[in-house]
Design an enzyme around this catalytic site. Sequence first.
Site, short mmCIF file in Angstrom:
data_model
loop_
_atom_site.label_atom_id
_atom_site.label_comp_id
_atom_site.label_asym_id
_atom_site.label_seq_id
_atom_site.Cartn_x
_atom_site.Cartn_y
_atom_site.Cartn_z
N GLY A 186 0.76 -1.29 -0.39
CA GLY A 186 0.18 0.16 -0.36
C GLY A 186 0.85 1.09 0.09
CB THR A 187 3.24 1.80 -1.94
OG1 THR A 187 3.94 1.13 -1.82
CG2 THR A 187 4.39 2.37 -2.28
CB VAL A 188 2.39 7.21 -1.70
CG1 VAL A 188 1.67 8.72 -2.72
CG2 VAL A 188 0.72 6.91 -1.08
#
Length: 371
Positions: A186-188
Amino acid sequence: ILRPQPGFAEHFLPRGRAPHIGEHFVLPSAAATLKRIAASGGRDFYEGETAHKLVAHAQAHDAALTLADLRDYAPEWVTPIGQTYRGHTLHQIPPNGQGIAALIALGILQNFDLASRPVDHPDTQHLLIEAMKLAFADVYSHVADARHMRMTHEQMLRPDYLAERARMIDPRVAQAFASGHAPQGGTVYLTAADKNGMMVSFIQSNYMGFGSGVVVPGTGVSLQNRGHCFSMQPDHPNVVAGGKRPFHTIIPGFLMRDGAPVMSFGVMGGNMQPQGQVQTLVRMLDYGQQPQAACDAPRWKWNQGLAVDVEAGLAPAVAQGLRTRGHVLEGIDDPYMDFGSGQFIWRLGDPAVDGYVSASDSRRDGLAAGF
């Protein structure tokens, strides 16, 4: 799933539920934490009021975190590692990250004349998949905190070693070189560039979904769960241990040519990150596609063994050609989590005169913006 967690509900379920789209809500405890961090030059998080709240909450639930862990933490300034490919050099953060997977795959593909066939041809995509499998076989076996690795990144990137790995690929038959844990994420990711040529490639992740789901009451601090990527095998270089950094998936990418910056970019999504980087770079560097076209093109994601997820937009002829070679394909209709999301800035000559080309992936809610 996270509703019973006291800190999570306190901060992220106002009125007892998730906020509606467009609904206004506030995070007063998080705001207070950020003010303390800013006023202390960052030290509050490591030894001040916030640190004491983090440790008190951890120890109240039998966790191992101590004040010394936070106080003694120091970031590392590292030298990127690189791999040449088609006259360019791709740079990555060194292990304990998985960025070396993209470097290994490109180093293997350097031994093939990809441009002799169209990019959307089963032979081309087969070679990319097999190179990626070989890269992950090494990464999942050897990558860990660099202080604990038994095979160095220099050894993994030696041209003769990569050529030897390339010879293992059968152009007509899919092989199961190794199976490995395929972490989800779950990455930005964001990239930025200015008129003076400064370019930044930046990535952050709490890891799976909402991280650990542990939100410390009264702080708004959501704790990550990167420890998930430790191995539990006693003889593995990535085995869990105190004071040790786990294998991790987040890999900001940076492309250069002749010592000058060319592209700041990244692709989000667990172990899809190096796979997305390789697929888009091959399209740009071998086939001359501009960044948005390379970003929009259908992707695949190797999981383990012969299993490969493919986007619904993959041409039927390519899909059938891959099946004929032994790949076990599963079509995925929703690309949101499964095929990554890329953001790209490509430099055009003098930035103050020629500017940049930017691209943003339609698979998630990013955008390309100029100011």
